[in-house]
Design an enzyme around this catalytic site. Structure first.
Site, PDB file in Angstrom:
ATOM      1  N   GLU A 109     -16.607  -2.630 -10.576  1.00 54.11           N
ATOM      2  CA  GLU A 109     -16.918  -1.456 -11.399  1.00 54.11           C
ATOM      3  C   GLU A 109     -17.392  -1.857 -12.795  1.00 54.11           C
ATOM      4  O   GLU A 109     -18.203  -1.143 -13.409  1.00 54.11           O
ATOM      5  CB  GLU A 109     -15.686  -0.556 -11.525  1.00 54.11           C
ATOM      6  CG  GLU A 109     -15.312   0.205 -10.268  1.00 54.11           C
ATOM      7  CD  GLU A 109     -14.560  -0.623  -9.237  1.00 54.11           C
ATOM      8  OE1 GLU A 109     -14.235  -0.092  -8.166  1.00 54.11           O
ATOM      9  OE2 GLU A 109     -14.299  -1.835  -9.498  1.00 54.11           O
ATOM     10  N   ASP A 124      -7.969 -16.260  10.122  1.00 51.71           N
ATOM     11  CA  ASP A 124      -8.281 -15.216  11.091  1.00 51.71           C
ATOM     12  C   ASP A 124      -9.658 -15.522  11.687  1.00 51.71           C
ATOM     13  O   ASP A 124     -10.696 -15.201  11.098  1.00 51.71           O
ATOM     14  CB  ASP A 124      -8.264 -13.852  10.398  1.00 51.71           C
ATOM     15  CG  ASP A 124      -8.489 -12.690  11.352  1.00 51.71           C
ATOM     16  OD1 ASP A 124      -9.000 -12.920  12.479  1.00 51.71           O
ATOM     17  OD2 ASP A 124      -8.150 -11.552  10.982  1.00 51.71           O
ATOM     18  N   HIS A 128      -5.671 -10.399  11.707  1.00 49.47           N
ATOM     19  CA  HIS A 128      -4.629 -10.167  10.703  1.00 49.47           C
ATOM     20  C   HIS A 128      -4.505  -8.681  10.357  1.00 49.47           C
ATOM     21  O   HIS A 128      -3.506  -8.267   9.774  1.00 49.47           O
ATOM     22  CB  HIS A 128      -4.890 -10.998   9.437  1.00 49.47           C
ATOM     23  CG  HIS A 128      -5.919 -10.429   8.505  1.00 49.47           C
ATOM     24  ND1 HIS A 128      -7.275 -10.543   8.714  1.00 49.47           N
ATOM     25  CD2 HIS A 128      -5.786  -9.732   7.359  1.00 49.47           C
ATOM     26  CE1 HIS A 128      -7.924  -9.955   7.737  1.00 49.47           C
ATOM     27  NE2 HIS A 128      -7.047  -9.445   6.896  1.00 49.47           N
ATOM     28  N   GLU A 158     -15.095 -11.345  -8.333  1.00 45.58           N
ATOM     29  CA  GLU A 158     -13.677 -11.411  -7.974  1.00 45.58           C
ATOM     30  C   GLU A 158     -12.827 -11.077  -9.195  1.00 45.58           C
ATOM     31  O   GLU A 158     -13.019 -11.643 -10.270  1.00 45.58           O
ATOM     32  CB  GLU A 158     -13.325 -12.817  -7.454  1.00 45.58           C
ATOM     33  CG  GLU A 158     -11.855 -13.075  -7.239  1.00 45.58           C
ATOM     34  CD  GLU A 158     -11.204 -12.087  -6.281  1.00 45.58           C
ATOM     35  OE1 GLU A 158     -10.080 -11.631  -6.590  1.00 45.58           O
ATOM     36  OE2 GLU A 158     -11.810 -11.775  -5.236  1.00 45.58           O
ATOM     37  N   GLU A 170      -6.130   0.392   0.966  1.00 41.33           N
ATOM     38  CA  GLU A 170      -6.527  -0.396  -0.199  1.00 41.33           C
ATOM     39  C   GLU A 170      -7.686   0.243  -0.954  1.00 41.33           C
ATOM     40  O   GLU A 170      -7.919  -0.063  -2.117  1.00 41.33           O
ATOM     41  CB  GLU A 170      -6.867  -1.850   0.148  1.00 41.33           C
ATOM     42  CG  GLU A 170      -5.699  -2.624   0.742  1.00 41.33           C
ATOM     43  CD  GLU A 170      -6.037  -4.082   0.998  1.00 41.33           C
ATOM     44  OE1 GLU A 170      -7.103  -4.560   0.543  1.00 41.33           O
ATOM     45  OE2 GLU A 170      -5.221  -4.763   1.651  1.00 41.33           O
ATOM     46  N   GLU A 209     -15.899  -8.321   2.360  1.00 45.82           N
ATOM     47  CA  GLU A 209     -14.855  -8.086   3.361  1.00 45.82           C
ATOM     48  C   GLU A 209     -13.833  -7.187   2.683  1.00 45.82           C
ATOM     49  O   GLU A 209     -12.900  -7.659   2.045  1.00 45.82           O
ATOM     50  CB  GLU A 209     -14.243  -9.421   3.820  1.00 45.82           C
ATOM     51  CG  GLU A 209     -13.421  -9.285   5.081  1.00 45.82           C
ATOM     52  CD  GLU A 209     -12.026  -8.770   4.833  1.00 45.82           C
ATOM     53  OE1 GLU A 209     -11.852  -7.531   4.730  1.00 45.82           O
ATOM     54  OE2 GLU A 209     -11.111  -9.602   4.736  1.00 45.82           O
ATOM     55  N   GLN A 213      -5.116 -16.078   0.600  1.00 41.99           N
ATOM     56  CA  GLN A 213      -6.478 -16.367   1.033  1.00 41.99           C
ATOM     57  C   GLN A 213      -6.469 -17.126   2.361  1.00 41.99           C
ATOM     58  O   GLN A 213      -7.283 -16.857   3.253  1.00 41.99           O
ATOM     59  CB  GLN A 213      -7.204 -17.187  -0.045  1.00 41.99           C
ATOM     60  CG  GLN A 213      -7.378 -16.475  -1.373  1.00 41.99           C
ATOM     61  CD  GLN A 213      -8.294 -15.269  -1.287  1.00 41.99           C
ATOM     62  OE1 GLN A 213      -9.260 -15.258  -0.520  1.00 41.99           O
ATOM     63  NE2 GLN A 213      -8.018 -14.241  -2.087  1.00 41.99           N
ATOM     64  N   ARG A 231     -12.176 -12.619  12.210  1.00 41.58           N
ATOM     65  CA  ARG A 231     -12.805 -12.245  10.945  1.00 41.58           C
ATOM     66  C   ARG A 231     -13.857 -13.272  10.545  1.00 41.58           C
ATOM     67  O   ARG A 231     -14.999 -12.929  10.202  1.00 41.58           O
ATOM     68  CB  ARG A 231     -11.728 -12.142   9.866  1.00 41.58           C
ATOM     69  CG  ARG A 231     -12.209 -12.030   8.428  1.00 41.58           C
ATOM     70  CD  ARG A 231     -10.993 -12.129   7.503  1.00 41.58           C
ATOM     71  NE  ARG A 231     -11.315 -11.930   6.109  1.00 41.58           N
ATOM     72  CZ  ARG A 231     -11.603 -12.910   5.257  1.00 41.58           C
ATOM     73  NH1 ARG A 231     -11.670 -14.167   5.687  1.00 41.58           N
ATOM     74  NH2 ARG A 231     -11.859 -12.646   3.990  1.00 41.58           N
TER      75      ARG A 231
END
Length: 388
Positions: free
Chosen positions: A121, A43, A311, A92, A144, A135, A37, A46
């Site tokens: 989901e 970054d 990154h 998360e 990914e 993000e 994290q 970002r």
């Protein structure tokens, strides 16, 4: 608040079953750690883009319900609350939720921000949302495959006319000349010499001649060195031609089939007499809102092109041997993107290309697809790489 979060989160049994799966081992597990994290939080490109997009568009957040897909440390959920959201659901999948909850509580926002440990989901929310923020971008945008999860959340939970942050994105490629290809070729040759030394020693010391495996070892390591994309952080000057967009996505309307596999044509003008040692691949995203409810202009953008250090870097698709090109030439071709059969979160890139001389104005479609005098498909070279 903790009881509500627990009720919406996976049960311990469900979480353990989820963590036993191969997708957790191959993808989710690294996001459980604070060091990972931290890498993303450091970054500044970002961080600045998301912070500015939220704070410059408080009209999208004030008094609204927000869903943060892949909340991680909870930073985006916290910013959404700071911008005036009345309720934020941070979704998360990993155990990093315990740190996100701790951070939210320390910021005294736990009355408005709920961190829920669940996949996008599977989560069940008590209400629809006005904004989805995430993000989700990976290397070359789509590695990914997290965009899949964002679209599931969009279709299930976003109110009609609701906003996605970010809302639009593009994928681009451009010709470059660096020493990356030379380094990779040297690595391959050193690996092969190590193999030959190994087989000779094994034969002399143990009586087993393993040279029958030479071709298999060579194929395996050629794929590793020359057919696997590299992470690079290029300067703008490493580009030897113009970048070209090969894919554009409007997240408000796009579907999985729009990006799970696609072809994108390109025509990159060469700007100097040079060698071309590969293509760089990068992306940008913008926070535009919707046509009915737009963000404030100028739209905030997050760009990862050469010269824009982040990154994500860029993905380098090495060409061996390098191409000799002159100013005024065009590198024309077609990029095909698919997901690997072994792992749907990884990508395979194929490029069919040709260095067209000055004066050749034919399109890629004319040269590759159409019959007639402009068809030059026999002059095109086919290459492939994996983004691991």
């Amino acid at each position: 608040m903790a009881d509500k979060e627990a009720k919406l989160s996976k049960t311990q049994e469900q979480q353990e079953k989820f963590e036993d799966g191969s997708d957790f081992a191959n993808y989710f597990c690294t996001y459980s750690f604070l060091y990972h994290q931290k890498q993303m939080l450091e970054d500044t490109r970002r961080m600045d883009a998301y912070y500015n997009a939220i704070m410059k568009n408080k009209h999208h957040f004030e008094g609204k319900v927000v869903m943060d897909v892949g909340a991680g440390s909870g930073i985006l959920s916290i910013w959404a609350a700071m911008a005036g959201a009345k309720k934020v659901y941070g979704i998360e999948a990993t155990q990093v939720t315990k740190y996100a909850r701790q951070l939210v509580k320390s910021m005294k926002l736990d009355d408005r921000v709920s961190i829920i440990q669940c996949t996008a989901e599977d989560v069940e929310l008590p209400e629809k949302v006005d904004v989805i923020i995430s993000e989700w971008m990976g290397y070359f945008l789509l590695r990914e495959s997290m965009l899949d999860s964002v679209l599931v959340a969009r279709d299930k939970w976003l109110k009609p006319g609701g906003c996605l942050y970010p809302s639009h994105c593009t994928m681009s490629v451009g010709p470059v000349y660096t020493d990356e290809t030379i380094k990779k070729k040297q690595g391959f040759e050193e690996s092969m010499q190590g193999w030959y030394d190994f087989t000779q020693t094994t034969k002399e010391k143990y009586g087993v001649d393993m040279s029958s495996l030479n071709d298999a070892y060579k194929e395996e390591h050629w794929e590793y060195y020359m057919e696997t994309a590299s992470w690079v952080d290029l300067a703008a000057g490493d580009l030897v031609g113009q970048g070209c967009v090969v894919k554009t996505l409007d997240l408000n309307t796009c579907k999985l089939e729009d990006f799970k596999e696609f072809d994108g044509d390109f025509s990159c003008n060469i700007t100097k007499n040079t060698y071309v040692s590969g293509y760089a691949g990068w992306f940008d995203v913008t926070f535009e809102g919707t046509k009915e409810n737009p963000a404030n202009k100028p739209f905030v953008a997050l760009d990862t092109a050469p010269g824009c250090s982040s990154h994500w870097g860029q993905q380098m698709f090495c060409i061996q041997p390098s191409i000799t090109a002159s100013a005024g030439n065009r590198l024309v071709g077609r990029l095909n993107l698919t997901r690997t059969k072994e792992n749907q979160r990884l990508l395979e890139i194929r490029i069919t290309h040709f260095c067209a001389p000055s004066g050749n104005k034919s399109t890629v479609k004319e040269m590759l697809d159409e019959e007639g005098p402009k068809n030059q498909k026999d002059r095109f070279t086919k290459l492939k790489w994996k983004i691991q």
